[in-house]
Design a protein around this motif. Structure first.
Motif, PDB file in Angstrom:
ATOM      1  N   VAL A 172       6.737  -8.842  -9.662  1.00 62.77           N
ATOM      2  CA  VAL A 172       6.334  -7.921  -9.937  1.00 62.77           C
ATOM      3  C   VAL A 172       5.927  -6.629  -8.604  1.00 62.77           C
ATOM      4  N   VAL A 173       6.238  -5.971  -7.965  1.00 60.62           N
ATOM      5  CA  VAL A 173       5.562  -5.132  -6.510  1.00 60.62           C
ATOM      6  C   VAL A 173       4.750  -3.749  -7.503  1.00 60.62           C
ATOM      7  N   LEU A 174       3.434  -3.809  -6.949  1.00 61.96           N
ATOM      8  CA  LEU A 174       2.293  -3.054  -6.850  1.00 61.96           C
ATOM      9  C   LEU A 174       2.867  -2.490  -6.023  1.00 61.96           C
ATOM     10  N   ILE A 175       2.463  -0.904  -6.184  1.00 65.77           N
ATOM     11  CA  ILE A 175       2.694  -0.253  -5.578  1.00 65.77           C
ATOM     12  C   ILE A 175       1.210   1.033  -4.542  1.00 65.77           C
ATOM     13  N   GLY A 176       0.200   1.481  -4.114  1.00 66.35           N
ATOM     14  CA  GLY A 176      -0.499   2.095  -3.917  1.00 66.35           C
ATOM     15  C   GLY A 176      -0.614   3.641  -4.020  1.00 66.35           C
ATOM     16  N   ALA A 187       0.642  -1.344   0.348  1.00 67.67           N
ATOM     17  CA  ALA A 187       0.201   0.019   0.173  1.00 67.67           C
ATOM     18  C   ALA A 187       0.511   1.501  -0.134  1.00 67.67           C
ATOM     19  N   THR A 188       2.085   1.088   0.520  1.00 65.71           N
ATOM     20  CA  THR A 188       2.938   2.489   0.475  1.00 65.71           C
ATOM     21  C   THR A 188       4.158   2.279   0.120  1.00 65.71           C
ATOM     22  N   LYS A 189       4.845   3.248   0.085  1.00 68.13           N
ATOM     23  CA  LYS A 189       6.588   3.561  -0.206  1.00 68.13           C
ATOM     24  C   LYS A 189       7.623   2.954   0.828  1.00 68.13           C
ATOM     25  N   ALA A 190       7.401   2.814   2.734  1.00 60.74           N
ATOM     26  CA  ALA A 190       7.856   2.235   2.972  1.00 60.74           C
ATOM     27  C   ALA A 190       7.268   1.209   3.462  1.00 60.74           C
ATOM     28  N   GLU A 191       6.375   0.195   2.578  1.00 62.28           N
ATOM     29  CA  GLU A 191       6.062  -1.602   2.814  1.00 62.28           C
ATOM     30  C   GLU A 191       6.188  -1.924   1.420  1.00 62.28           C
ATOM     31  N   THR A 192       6.927  -1.372   0.503  1.00 58.30           N
ATOM     32  CA  THR A 192       7.812  -0.997  -0.908  1.00 58.30           C
ATOM     33  C   THR A 192       9.087  -1.328  -0.423  1.00 58.30           C
ATOM     34  N   LEU A 193       9.676  -0.459   0.195  1.00 56.96           N
ATOM     35  CA  LEU A 193      11.090  -0.553   0.721  1.00 56.96           C
ATOM     36  C   LEU A 193      11.569  -1.734   0.801  1.00 56.96           C
ATOM     37  N   LYS A 194      10.722  -1.876   2.190  1.00 53.67           N
ATOM     38  CA  LYS A 194      10.494  -3.456   3.103  1.00 53.67           C
ATOM     39  C   LYS A 194      10.590  -4.554   2.611  1.00 53.67           C
ATOM     40  N   CYS A 234       6.020  -0.714  -9.628  1.00 51.16           N
ATOM     41  CA  CYS A 234       5.098   0.016 -10.977  1.00 51.16           C
ATOM     42  C   CYS A 234       3.803   1.041  -9.506  1.00 51.16           C
ATOM     43  N   GLY A 235       3.577   1.868  -9.423  1.00 47.09           N
ATOM     44  CA  GLY A 235       2.903   2.508  -8.836  1.00 47.09           C
ATOM     45  C   GLY A 235       1.578   2.298  -9.395  1.00 47.09           C
ATOM     46  N   MET A 236      -0.203   2.340  -8.501  1.00 46.87           N
ATOM     47  CA  MET A 236      -0.760   2.237  -9.284  1.00 46.87           C
ATOM     48  C   MET A 236      -1.649   3.029 -10.741  1.00 46.87           C
ATOM     49  N   ASN A 237      -0.745   4.365 -10.978  1.00 50.33           N
ATOM     50  CA  ASN A 237      -1.093   5.089 -12.008  1.00 50.33           C
ATOM     51  C   ASN A 237      -0.529   4.221 -13.212  1.00 50.33           C
ATOM     52  N   LYS A 238      -0.093   3.349 -13.385  1.00 52.09           N
ATOM     53  CA  LYS A 238       0.424   2.979 -14.973  1.00 52.09           C
ATOM     54  C   LYS A 238      -0.034   2.208 -14.993  1.00 52.09           C
TER      55      LYS A 238
END
Length: 211
Positions: free
Chosen positions: A202-206, A31-38, A135-139
Motif C-alpha cells: 500500500v502506497v499512501l499519497i499526501g 508526499a507527492t504524485k511524482a514521488e509515488t510514481l518513482k 491511495c490518496g489521503m482523502n480516502k
C-alpha cells in the motif's frame, strides 16, 4: 514551506503505515504524485507482467502510462469486444503485478472496496504475485463503518457518472441500496490482513486522488 494539510497528512500516514505493517502489508508514504510514481515503479521488477483494475488514482499518478512503456502488460482498456475484455480480465488474475486503488482505508489499516465485475477485488484477494495499492489521503476513514458509508454515499454515486448505466445513484446522486442490473456495488470486500505477508503493498499519497 509545508502547509498544515501536508504536515497533518504526513503525521497521519505514519500512524496508518505502522498499522498496515502490523497487519502484514508492506506500506509506504509519498508526499507527492511524482514521488509515488518513482516508488511504485521501483516495486515492479522489470520482467514482470503487469495488469490493473480501473483506478483513477493510478492513472493520475502516471503509473499506467509508464508501465505501458516499460513492462509487458495485459491492457484491456482499449478492447471494445466484451468477451475479449472479460478474458483479459481473467488473464490479469495471473499477472505478476496487479495495480489498483482502494475505495477507502481505515486509520487502523484495513482496506474496503466495492466492485461491479469483481475482477479488482478478486485480484486483491488472490491471484497475482503482488498487488500494489495507491491511495490518496482523502480516502482515509476513522472506521470500517465510515469506510462503507464513504464508498456508498460518495465514491459509488460519482463513479456511476462515468459509465453508460442507469442506476438510482446515476440519476439522482444518492445511494438507495438498489438491486439494479446495472449496479456497480455487487461485491463488498474488507481486507483486514494480508495473508501472504508483503504480497499487498500500500502506497499512501499526501494528495487528494481518486474517488
Amino acid at each position: 514551506m509545508e502547509t498544515p494539510f501536508q504536515i497533518r497528512n504526513a503525521k497521519l500516514a505514519e500512524v496508518i503505515v505502522k498499522n498496515l505493517k502490523n497487519r502484514y502489508f508492506d506500506a509506504y508514504y509519498c508526499a507527492t504524485k511524482a514521488e509515488t510514481l518513482k516508488k511504485i515503479m521501483e516495486l515492479i521488477p522489470s520482467d514482470d507482467v503487469v495488469a490493473w483494475g480501473g483506478s483513477m488514482t493510478m492513472e493520475a499518478i502516471g503509473v499506467i502510462d509508464e508501465v505501458r512503456k516499460s513492462r509487458k502488460v495485459i491492457d484491456r482498456d482499449n478492447e471494445t469486444d466484451r468477451a475479449k475484455k472479460v478474458e483479459m480480465m481473467r488473464q490479469a488474475l495471473l499477472a505478476d503485478t496487479f495495480l489498483t486503488g482502494t475505495n477507502a482505508i481505515t486509520i487502523d489499516g484495513e482496506l474496503f472496496n466495492i466492485d461491479a465485475n469483481g475482477n479488482r477485488v478478486a485480484a486483491l484477494t488472490f491471484g497475482p504475485k503482488q498487488v500494489i495499492v495507491a491511495c490518496g489521503m482523502n480516502k482515509v476513514t476513522a472506521s470500517i463503518e465510515e469506510a462503507i458509508a464513504r464508498v456508498r454515499s460518495t465514491a459509488a454515486p460519482i463513479n456511476a457518472q462515468r459509465f453508460p448505466i442507469q442506476t438510482p445513484c446515476k440519476v439522482n446522486g444518492v445511494c438507495t441500496d438498489c438491486k439494479s442490473k446495472d449496479s456497480i456495488c455487487c461485491s463488498f470486500v474488507r481486507t483486514r490482513l494480508c495473508h501472504f505477508p508483503g504480497r499487498i503493498k500500500v502506497v499512501l499519497i499526501g494528495e487528494c486522488l481518486g474517488l
